[in-house]
Design an enzyme around this catalytic site. Structure first.
Site, short mmCIF file in Angstrom:
data_model
loop_
_atom_site.label_atom_id
_atom_site.label_comp_id
_atom_site.label_asym_id
_atom_site.label_seq_id
_atom_site.Cartn_x
_atom_site.Cartn_y
_atom_site.Cartn_z
N GLU A 69 -4.20 -31.38 7.16
CA GLU A 69 -4.96 -30.98 8.35
C GLU A 69 -6.27 -31.72 8.48
OE1 GLU A 69 -7.08 -27.18 10.46
OE2 GLU A 69 -6.15 -26.91 8.51
N ASP A 89 -2.07 -27.52 4.47
CA ASP A 89 -3.20 -26.84 5.11
C ASP A 89 -4.07 -26.28 3.99
OD1 ASP A 89 -5.02 -25.40 6.57
OD2 ASP A 89 -3.54 -24.52 7.92
N ILE A 91 -7.00 -24.65 3.90
CA ILE A 91 -7.42 -23.27 4.14
C ILE A 91 -6.86 -22.87 5.50
CG2 ILE A 91 -9.32 -21.66 4.50
CD1 ILE A 91 -11.04 -23.25 2.65
N ASP A 92 -5.84 -22.05 5.49
CA ASP A 92 -5.32 -21.50 6.74
C ASP A 92 -6.01 -20.16 6.94
OD1 ASP A 92 -3.71 -21.62 9.04
OD2 ASP A 92 -2.37 -20.13 8.15
N THR A 94 -9.58 -20.33 8.46
CA THR A 94 -10.97 -20.73 8.17
C THR A 94 -11.98 -19.73 8.75
OG1 THR A 94 -10.34 -23.06 8.08
CG2 THR A 94 -12.67 -22.59 8.40
N ASP A 219 0.27 -25.57 9.60
CA ASP A 219 0.09 -24.12 9.56
C ASP A 219 1.37 -23.40 9.15
OD1 ASP A 219 -2.62 -23.96 10.60
OD2 ASP A 219 -1.82 -24.50 12.55
#
Length: 288
Positions: A69, A89, A91-92, A94, A219
């Site tokens: 990402e 990803d 940190i899905d 944030t 995601d």
């Protein structure tokens, strides 16, 4: 299946290692930057976690490719080839991370010949490790997962997200979708704030159907396999075959429920992840 088991185990160890970076920063003050909208956030931790994951994989599997990402946000195109490719990803969720709302996930998928072979979603604060390997079932902390198998839309809990877009068309489409579902009626609509965990909740049977428009391949690449391996159904929001790059998805406990939702929800226009080499100009919606 066994061909990629070593990579899967490596990915699980890496997700746990990367989660320490997330958890150490979780309660600290964060430097927050904006991407495409005032609700689309990124932090230094997002970038640090992605660098950690990619550098670790590159050291071990130097011939593998990546879609990350933050790499895309920095200008790299989304290119999925037949080569072994890690889709990441860091940190899905944030916005959750910034506000210390305790649903923050690391999502790692691994695709070969454009097909996801395994998926890992680690909900860091909850210490929940979701994983699946193609043909091998889906698991939460080692315990097998099974969808609810609910077939009646009126008995369903629906999970979705509003996303980061705040233009009138996107907002009116997203809110009217929720309105129409509530009028069917369904039992309820929920939003956890991370697409990866949202979809894993379908795999656990804790919710019955998830849909979203505007998220990205990183995601959901891992969690789509987790849902499928838990016995669920994944498709496009218009009822057609799921396309990881289309930025539209329904994941459900049964085909009956998925098809019913596809008749109710409408999509707003959003460019495909892979159609434009200047992907970094696409509104990024990871944060919700």
């Amino acid at each position: 299946m066994a061909q990629w088991t070593e990579c899967l185990q490596f990915g699980i160890r890496l997700a746990r290692e990367a989660s320490q970076v997330v958890l150490e920063a979780f309660h600290q003050q964060k430097d927050v930057m904006l991407k495409s909208s005032p609700a689309d956030l990124v932090t230094e931790t997002d970038q640090a976690v992605e660098k950690l994951i990619i550098s670790s994989i590159r050291d071990t599997y130097p011939e593998h490719r990546f879609i990350g990402e933050e790499s895309v946000a920095a200008g790299e195109p989304v290119v999925l080839t037949d080569s072994p490719t890690w889709i990441i990803d860091p940190i899905d969720g944030t916005v959750n991370f910034v506000h210390r709302f305790p649903f923050v996930a690391i999502s790692i998928a691994f695709a070969v010949n454009k097909q996801v072979e395994f998926g890992i979603v680690y909900s860091c604060v909850e210490d929940k490790m979701y994983s699946a390997q193609r043909g091998g079932g889906a698991f939460l902390n080692g315990v097998p997962l099974q969808v609810s198998a609910q077939k009646d839309i009126h008995q369903c809990v629906v999970v979705t997200e509003i996303g980061a877009e705040r233009d009138d068309l996107s907002l009116s489409t997203m809110t009217s979708n929720i309105y129409r579902l509530l009028k069917l009626p369904v039992h309820g609509v929920r939003a956890v704030g991370t697409a990866a965990v949202d979809m894993c909740l379908i795999a656990t049977g804790g919710a019955d159907v998830y849909y979203h428009i505007g998220m990205h391949c990183w995601d959901i690449a891992a969690s789509t396999l987790i849902v499928s391996e838990a016995g669920g159904v994944v498709m496009d929001t218009d009822g057609s075959q799921f396309d990881m790059m289309s930025r539209k998805v329904i994941a459900a406990s049964s085909a009956a429920v998925a098809n019913r939702v596809s008749q109710v929800v409408q999509a707003f226009p959003c460019p495909r992840d892979d159609e434009d080499p200047s992907n970094h100009n696409i509104p990024l919606q990871n944060g919700h």
